[in-house]
Enzyme design. Structure first.
Site, mmCIF file in Angstrom:
data_model
loop_
_atom_site.group_PDB
_atom_site.id
_atom_site.type_symbol
_atom_site.label_atom_id
_atom_site.label_comp_id
_atom_site.label_asym_id
_atom_site.label_seq_id
_atom_site.Cartn_x
_atom_site.Cartn_y
_atom_site.Cartn_z
ATOM 1 N N ASN A 134 36.195 -2.295 45.032
ATOM 2 C CA ASN A 134 35.405 -2.803 43.916
ATOM 3 C C ASN A 134 34.014 -3.217 44.373
ATOM 4 O O ASN A 134 33.833 -3.679 45.490
ATOM 5 C CB ASN A 134 36.138 -3.982 43.250
ATOM 6 C CG ASN A 134 37.491 -3.556 42.717
ATOM 7 O OD1 ASN A 134 37.706 -2.380 42.414
ATOM 8 N ND2 ASN A 134 38.425 -4.495 42.641
ATOM 9 N N HIS A 151 33.226 0.482 48.947
ATOM 10 C CA HIS A 151 32.375 1.226 48.009
ATOM 11 C C HIS A 151 31.089 0.475 47.706
ATOM 12 O O HIS A 151 30.372 0.825 46.763
ATOM 13 C CB HIS A 151 33.140 1.531 46.707
ATOM 14 C CG HIS A 151 34.201 2.564 46.902
ATOM 15 N ND1 HIS A 151 35.225 2.769 45.999
ATOM 16 C CD2 HIS A 151 34.439 3.442 47.922
ATOM 17 C CE1 HIS A 151 36.018 3.729 46.449
ATOM 18 N NE2 HIS A 151 35.567 4.145 47.614
ATOM 19 N N CYS A 159 19.631 0.573 52.894
ATOM 20 C CA CYS A 159 18.822 1.678 53.428
ATOM 21 C C CYS A 159 19.746 2.812 53.843
ATOM 22 O O CYS A 159 20.716 2.577 54.589
ATOM 23 C CB CYS A 159 18.032 1.173 54.650
ATOM 24 S SG CYS A 159 17.223 2.526 55.530
ATOM 25 N N GLY A 220 46.209 -3.063 42.345
ATOM 26 C CA GLY A 220 45.320 -2.561 41.298
ATOM 27 C C GLY A 220 44.543 -1.328 41.672
ATOM 28 O O GLY A 220 43.378 -1.182 41.300
ATOM 29 N N ALA A 264 47.611 -8.307 38.750
ATOM 30 C CA ALA A 264 47.069 -9.099 39.861
ATOM 31 C C ALA A 264 47.017 -10.577 39.483
ATOM 32 O O ALA A 264 47.375 -11.454 40.273
ATOM 33 C CB ALA A 264 45.669 -8.589 40.203
HETATM 34 N N1 APR Z 1 46.487 -5.757 37.674
HETATM 35 C C1 APR Z 1 46.792 -4.841 38.634
HETATM 36 N N2 APR Z 1 46.606 -3.513 38.489
HETATM 37 C C2 APR Z 1 46.092 -3.098 37.311
HETATM 38 C C3 APR Z 1 45.763 -3.989 36.263
HETATM 39 C C4 APR Z 1 45.975 -5.367 36.481
HETATM 40 N N3 APR Z 1 45.688 -6.277 35.544
HETATM 41 N N4 APR Z 1 45.272 -3.259 35.208
HETATM 42 C C5 APR Z 1 45.293 -1.967 35.605
HETATM 43 N N5 APR Z 1 45.786 -1.862 36.854
HETATM 44 C C6 APR Z 1 45.956 -0.671 37.688
HETATM 45 C C7 APR Z 1 46.086 0.627 36.925
HETATM 46 O O1 APR Z 1 47.449 0.876 36.605
HETATM 47 C C8 APR Z 1 45.551 1.648 37.946
HETATM 48 O O2 APR Z 1 46.603 2.150 38.752
HETATM 49 O O3 APR Z 1 44.773 -0.527 38.456
HETATM 50 C C9 APR Z 1 44.600 0.831 38.810
HETATM 51 C C10 APR Z 1 43.145 1.187 38.610
HETATM 52 O O4 APR Z 1 42.973 2.509 39.068
HETATM 53 P P1 APR Z 1 41.523 3.156 39.014
HETATM 54 O O5 APR Z 1 40.897 2.850 37.703
HETATM 55 O O6 APR Z 1 41.660 4.560 39.452
HETATM 56 O O7 APR Z 1 40.703 2.311 40.084
HETATM 57 P P2 APR Z 1 40.614 2.516 41.648
HETATM 58 O O8 APR Z 1 41.931 2.885 42.228
HETATM 59 O O9 APR Z 1 39.958 1.311 42.183
HETATM 60 O O10 APR Z 1 39.593 3.763 41.760
HETATM 61 C C11 APR Z 1 39.027 4.014 43.026
HETATM 62 O O11 APR Z 1 37.412 5.413 41.921
HETATM 63 O O12 APR Z 1 35.845 5.948 40.339
HETATM 64 C C12 APR Z 1 36.039 5.430 41.592
HETATM 65 O O13 APR Z 1 34.462 3.995 42.576
HETATM 66 C C13 APR Z 1 35.550 4.014 41.713
HETATM 67 O O14 APR Z 1 36.284 2.393 43.372
HETATM 68 C C14 APR Z 1 36.716 3.253 42.322
HETATM 69 C C15 APR Z 1 37.595 4.374 42.852
#
Ligand code: APR
Length: 277
Positions: A134, A151, A159, A220, A264
């Protein structure tokens, strides 16, 4: 950073059944026992960690990419071609709807009890470090110390030559920022763009943490975006115990020792309470 190839439009997967309070606590107890027996616990958080702070995830039912489609993968090559033009366009042209929605959510976001629980777990020695995907800076705000923002961080500029990072402060650059005051290189937001390699320093630091881990708490994250998500499989291959906290099943679920179908904000304070006993 790359997503899994051939991203099918997110299925808009809905959360799995959460189970009763007793079942929830029984799984929390299982996780607490593993954490207690572990020597080096590393957290790996994704967008789901900040959903309870009002920041939408990217995939799944309420995901930004589900709503607006996955952005192009050439953002970084666009920037590199003409950094000044990129900055000027950013000011003068209509910004993509998903950026506006994410930026508005980020501006007002505060850490929730799950972030503070992670900081307490670190303070009491149950968590040794946190690698977050995040960019919202909420982990830092909640007090996490050994934090790696793989990220990037939306409140910083970086830079692209020497990697020097400076805080944005309250000022959002309306035109191209000055060249790096360390090396004169091109400066961009610290947030890693699609198509941009993860900066060497944070990639090396993240891998070093994963190599030390005998337990990883994946919280998450859909575990779909490499190279960050790849670290989870590397940890598992090295014998670390993988624990997932996510309301929804993910690609990671099959290699998890425990998958807790909770959020979470619900699970982490319960884990802290259970470990504090
Ligand atoms: N608590 C825990 N998990 C949750 C909650 C919650 N309240 N709400 C949703 N989720 C879960 C969803 O089920 C999903 O599996 O969080 C996850 C979010 O997944 P993504 O949206 O794909 O996010 P992420 O895994 O961080 O994506 C990675 O993708 O687009 C890029 O840069 C962006 O850092 C990001 C990367």
């Amino acid at each position: 950073m790359t997503s899994e190839p051939a991203q099918r439009p997110s299925s808009g997967q809905s959360p799995s059944p959460r189970g009763s309070e007793e079942e929830l606590q029984a799984t929390i107890d299982q996780i607490a026992a593993i954490v207690t027996e572990s020597d080096y616990v590393v957290g790996m958080t994704g967008a789901g960690m900040s959903v309870e702070s009002g920041i939408p995830p990217f995939r799944g039912a309420d995901g930004l990419w589900t709503k607006y489609g996955t952005p192009r993968m050439d953002g970084y090559s666009d920037f590199k071609k003409d950094p000044t033009g990129w900055w000027n366009r950013r000011t003068n042209e209509k910004i993509d709807a998903h950026i506006v929605e994410l930026r508005d959510a980020l501006t007002n976001a505060e850490p929730h009890k799950g972030h503070y629980a992670l900081a307490e777990l670190e303070k009491q020695g149950s968590l040794q470090s946190l690698v977050t995907q995040n960019i919202d800076a909420l982990d830092e705000k909640a007090g996490l110390q050994n934090l790696i923002e793989i990220h990037g961080n939306r409140t910083k500029l970086r830079c692209i030559e020497c990697g020097d990072r400076v805080s944005l402060g309250d000022f959002v650059p309306l035109f191209a920022p000055d060249p790096c005051n360390q090396c004169g290189g091109v400066v961009k937001f610290d947030t890693v763009m699609f198509g941009e390699p993860i900066p060497d320093d944070v990639m090396a630091a993240s891998r070093a943490e994963i190599d030390k881990a005998d337990c990883v708490l994946a919280i998450g994250t859909s575990a779909t975006v490499r190279p960050a998500s790849g670290l989870l499989w590397i940890a598992e291959a090295s014998g670390a115990t993988i624990i997932e906290i996510n309301p929804t099943e993910t690609k990671l679920t099959p290699i998890c020792e425990v998958s807790l179908r909770s959020t979470a904000g619900e699970a982490l304070p319960l884990l802290l309470q259970t470990l504090a006993i």
